[in-house]
Scaffold this active site. Sequence first.
Site, PDB file in Angstrom:
ATOM      1  N   HIS A 102      83.000  -7.619  -2.253  1.00  0.00           N
ATOM      2  CA  HIS A 102      81.876  -6.518  -2.362  1.00  0.00           C
ATOM      3  C   HIS A 102      80.835  -7.142  -1.114  1.00  0.00           C
ATOM      4  O   HIS A 102      80.793  -8.513  -0.998  1.00  0.00           O
ATOM      5  CB  HIS A 102      81.383  -6.505  -3.399  1.00  0.00           C
ATOM      6  N   GLU A 118      77.985  -9.830  -8.902  1.00  0.00           N
ATOM      7  CA  GLU A 118      78.285  -9.571 -10.469  1.00  0.00           C
ATOM      8  C   GLU A 118      78.565 -10.933 -10.952  1.00  0.00           C
ATOM      9  O   GLU A 118      78.689 -12.094 -10.398  1.00  0.00           O
ATOM     10  CB  GLU A 118      79.656  -8.817 -10.026  1.00  0.00           C
ATOM     11  N   HIS A 175      87.812 -12.535  -4.365  1.00  0.00           N
ATOM     12  CA  HIS A 175      87.882 -12.559  -5.712  1.00  0.00           C
ATOM     13  C   HIS A 175      89.382 -11.588  -6.076  1.00  0.00           C
ATOM     14  O   HIS A 175      89.573 -10.525  -5.371  1.00  0.00           O
ATOM     15  CB  HIS A 175      86.858 -12.417  -6.715  1.00  0.00           C
ATOM     16  N   ARG A 195      89.293  -3.393  -0.699  1.00  0.00           N
ATOM     17  CA  ARG A 195      90.599  -3.970  -1.151  1.00  0.00           C
ATOM     18  C   ARG A 195      91.286  -4.446  -0.107  1.00  0.00           C
ATOM     19  O   ARG A 195      91.604  -3.809   0.982  1.00  0.00           O
ATOM     20  CB  ARG A 195      91.151  -2.796  -1.997  1.00  0.00           C
TER      21      ARG A 195
END
Length: 322
Positions: A102, A118, A175, A195
């Site tokens: 991200h 996050e 990740h 992705r």
Amino acid sequence: MKNTFYPLTFSPVYKDYPWGGSRIPETFNRNQPEGIYAESWEISDHDDGMSVVSNGWMKGRTIRDILTENAKEIMGTDVEGTKFPLLIKLIDAKQKLSVQVHPNDQTAAEFGGEAKTEMWYMLGDNPAQVYCGLNDGVTKERFIQAVDAGTSGDTMRPVPVVKDSAVFVRGGRVHAIDKDCLILEIQQNSNTTYRIYDWDRMGNDGTPRELHIEQALDVINWVDTENPLVEPKKQVDTDTFQCLEVLSCEYFKLEKLTFSAPLEVPMSGKTFHALFVSEGEAELSWGDECLRAPAGTSVLIPAAMPSYTLSGNATVLRTTIP
């Protein structure tokens, strides 16, 4: 009394991504039909899954609607604007998630998308693993070679996790969540995911899911060496109440509260309290009202409330703005 603030509950917004399972409704005794429940968006002010109040006089209204009218009273004086700053969700990875990344604040401003830092808090009793960050020596050139060869999964650092492990995933960190993980995720209010590799999996429509290689290469942090596992800090430890600070960063703070006697919690007016009951059964009371909160319940405590009381025998994960 109408027009007074109270603890808010919301109807979960479920996502049926192809890697998901059914542990969320099964673990937390949610009466749902059979199906895939990959994610449950518990508190969300996002167009891709908007929370709707499920209790009290504001029942049926969206979180965006009530924040437009009462932003400071609900979110607190330390939160700017009228948009809820976080997205809080449950994740059930029956299969491993895609290799992804991200943007952070800086790369989102430069290249577009919504910034997303996050953290993952592990809820399942089973040992598992995640992938977080690149292995030592993985350069941009080596990563591109691995992407072309379909081996980008081998470039990531494997991280063993158990129940109560906490993993910090800054924007820019490559990740993937491995199979058999049940997670509470706290994140910036974003649904931007680039992705990179999806393990040759088909989407729900029977075709490969879209990849975003160019966007990912723009936002990956190639010098990220931070240990993704975080070490909780003990704040309070008595016979009936324990408090651990799990993680505090510039976007959110997560604490683990374990109690077996009534606990009065004052509010400062500066931040909301977003609660998730991870174990046991809690009862929230305020004034002469109360709310039963079994495991799996998410509650948003408006900042304007003077205080609330937690009772029962339970573990509560509390998210605030630091």
